[in-house]
Design a protein around this motif. Structure first.
Motif, PDB file in Angstrom:
ATOM      1  N   ALA A  12       0.845  -1.271  -0.078  1.00 14.21           N
ATOM      2  CA  ALA A  12      -0.016  -0.030  -0.060  1.00 14.21           C
ATOM      3  C   ALA A  12       0.831   1.353   0.112  1.00 14.21           C
ATOM      4  N   ASN A  13       2.236   1.269   0.267  1.00 15.77           N
ATOM      5  CA  ASN A  13       2.799   2.382   0.558  1.00 15.77           C
ATOM      6  C   ASN A  13       4.266   2.552  -0.080  1.00 15.77           C
ATOM      7  N   MET A  14       4.505   1.536  -0.692  1.00 15.73           N
ATOM      8  CA  MET A  14       6.127   1.578  -1.271  1.00 15.73           C
ATOM      9  C   MET A  14       6.079   1.243  -2.723  1.00 15.73           C
ATOM     10  N   LEU A  15       6.697   2.108  -3.393  1.00 14.45           N
ATOM     11  CA  LEU A  15       6.781   1.883  -5.012  1.00 14.45           C
ATOM     12  C   LEU A  15       8.093   0.978  -5.220  1.00 14.45           C
ATOM     13  N   ASP A  16       8.974   1.034  -4.692  1.00 13.39           N
ATOM     14  CA  ASP A  16      10.177  -0.012  -4.841  1.00 13.39           C
ATOM     15  C   ASP A  16      10.087  -1.284  -4.033  1.00 13.39           C
ATOM     16  N   MET A  17       9.168  -2.086  -4.208  1.00 14.41           N
ATOM     17  CA  MET A  17       8.970  -3.201  -3.678  1.00 14.41           C
ATOM     18  C   MET A  17       9.254  -4.790  -4.374  1.00 14.41           C
ATOM     19  N   ASP A  18      10.125  -4.434  -5.437  1.00 16.88           N
ATOM     20  CA  ASP A  18      10.648  -5.712  -6.270  1.00 16.88           C
ATOM     21  C   ASP A  18      11.212  -6.730  -5.320  1.00 16.88           C
ATOM     22  N   ALA A  19      11.946  -6.292  -4.274  1.00 18.18           N
ATOM     23  CA  ALA A  19      12.735  -7.287  -3.578  1.00 18.18           C
ATOM     24  C   ALA A  19      11.734  -8.079  -2.840  1.00 18.18           C
ATOM     25  N   TRP A  20      10.585  -7.429  -2.167  1.00 21.21           N
ATOM     26  CA  TRP A  20       9.641  -8.203  -1.320  1.00 21.21           C
ATOM     27  C   TRP A  20       8.619  -9.234  -2.689  1.00 21.21           C
ATOM     28  N   ASP A  21       8.487  -8.636  -3.589  1.00 20.24           N
ATOM     29  CA  ASP A  21       7.734  -9.589  -4.559  1.00 20.24           C
ATOM     30  C   ASP A  21       8.569 -10.630  -5.032  1.00 20.24           C
ATOM     31  N   ARG A  22       9.675 -10.360  -5.234  1.00 14.94           N
ATOM     32  CA  ARG A  22      10.670 -11.722  -5.582  1.00 14.94           C
ATOM     33  C   ARG A  22      11.028 -12.603  -4.803  1.00 14.94           C
ATOM     34  N   ALA A  23      10.813 -12.327  -3.393  1.00 13.75           N
ATOM     35  CA  ALA A  23      11.186 -13.233  -2.313  1.00 13.75           C
ATOM     36  C   ALA A  23      10.110 -14.351  -2.164  1.00 13.75           C
ATOM     37  N   THR A  24      10.501 -15.573  -1.676  1.00 15.47           N
ATOM     38  CA  THR A  24       9.289 -16.535  -1.300  1.00 15.47           C
ATOM     39  C   THR A  24       8.759 -16.072  -0.147  1.00 15.47           C
ATOM     40  N   GLU A  25       7.432 -16.672   0.283  1.00 16.36           N
ATOM     41  CA  GLU A  25       7.011 -16.572   1.615  1.00 16.36           C
ATOM     42  C   GLU A  25       7.925 -16.891   2.908  1.00 16.36           C
ATOM     43  N   LYS A  26       8.790 -17.878   2.750  1.00 16.52           N
ATOM     44  CA  LYS A  26       9.545 -18.070   3.922  1.00 16.52           C
ATOM     45  C   LYS A  26      10.643 -16.930   3.942  1.00 16.52           C
ATOM     46  N   LYS A  27      11.281 -16.617   2.653  1.00 13.16           N
ATOM     47  CA  LYS A  27      12.104 -15.462   2.980  1.00 13.16           C
ATOM     48  C   LYS A  27      11.578 -14.123   3.305  1.00 13.16           C
ATOM     49  N   GLN A  28      10.298 -13.926   2.839  1.00  9.70           N
ATOM     50  CA  GLN A  28       9.781 -12.730   3.493  1.00  9.70           C
ATOM     51  C   GLN A  28       9.620 -12.805   4.948  1.00  9.70           C
ATOM     52  N   ALA A  29       9.510 -13.964   5.553  1.00  8.50           N
ATOM     53  CA  ALA A  29       9.110 -14.035   7.045  1.00  8.50           C
ATOM     54  C   ALA A  29      10.611 -13.939   7.692  1.00  8.50           C
ATOM     55  N   VAL A  30      11.459 -14.553   7.194  1.00 10.91           N
ATOM     56  CA  VAL A  30      12.858 -14.375   7.733  1.00 10.91           C
ATOM     57  C   VAL A  30      13.189 -13.035   7.636  1.00 10.91           C
ATOM     58  N   ALA A  31      13.212 -12.608   6.595  1.00  8.03           N
ATOM     59  CA  ALA A  31      13.304 -11.149   6.445  1.00  8.03           C
ATOM     60  C   ALA A  31      12.619 -10.054   7.804  1.00  8.03           C
ATOM     61  N   VAL A  32      11.412 -10.103   7.810  1.00  9.98           N
ATOM     62  CA  VAL A  32      10.875  -9.647   8.890  1.00  9.98           C
ATOM     63  C   VAL A  32      11.090 -10.120  10.256  1.00  9.98           C
ATOM     64  N   VAL A  33      11.784 -11.040  10.462  1.00  6.73           N
ATOM     65  CA  VAL A  33      12.051 -11.315  12.016  1.00  6.73           C
ATOM     66  C   VAL A  33      13.742 -10.600  12.002  1.00  6.73           C
TER      67      VAL A  33
END
Length: 129
Positions: A12-33
C-alpha cells in the motif's frame, strides 16, 4: 510482527517493492524477523516498533541479498565476465535502512560512541596563568 501485515503495508505504501515481490514467503518471513531483531538491537528504547519502520528495514534486508551487494560487502572492486565489467565504489552499504535512519536518527551504539567522544573532550574548570 506478522509478515502479512508488513506485506500489506509495503504493497500500500512503497513503490520500490521488487525485492519483496521476488522473495518467497519463507524469505519474507525471515526478513521480517531479521529486521525486527536488528531494529531492537539498534533502537532498544522504541517499543513497539511501527509497521512502517519494520517494512522499510525488511525491504532493505531483502535488497541486501542481491549478489552485487554481497560482492561489495566482501570488498570486491571489479567483476569481469566475457569482456563485460562491473566496478563497485569503495565503502560499505549501511546496515540501517536510509528511511529508518531518517525517521529514527542515530542508533543506540552511535549515540553511546558520541557520548564517549564528548566526555573525552570535556574540560573541567581551571584558569590560565
Amino acid at each position: 510482527m506478522d509478515p502479512q501485515e508488513v506485506g500489506a503495508w509495503i504493497s500500500a505504501n512503497m513503490l520500490d517493492m521488487d525485492a519483496w515481490d521476488r522473495a518467497t514467503e519463507k524469505k519474507q518471513a525471515v526478513a521480517v524477523v531479521q529486521a525486527e531483531r536488528n531494529l531492537a538491537r539498534w533502537y532498544p528504547d522504541i517499543t513497539p516498533m511501527a509497521v512502517s519502520i519494520v517494512a522499510f528495514q525488511t525491504i532493505w534486508e531483502l535488497q541486501g541479498i542481491d549478489p552485487a551487494l554481497k560482492y561489495q560487502k566482501h570488498n570486491v572492486k571489479t567483476i569481469s565476465d566475457n569482456g563485460e565489467s562491473v566496478s563497485y565504489k569503495d565503502g560499505e552499504r549501511p546496515d540501517v535502512a536510509p528511511d529508518v535512519r531518517a525517521l529514527l536518527g542515530p542508533t543506540a551504539d552511535e549515540l553511546a560512541e558520541e557520548a564517549v567522544e564528548e566526555a573525552a573532550q570535556r574540560q573541567y574548570g581551571g584558569a590560565l596563568i
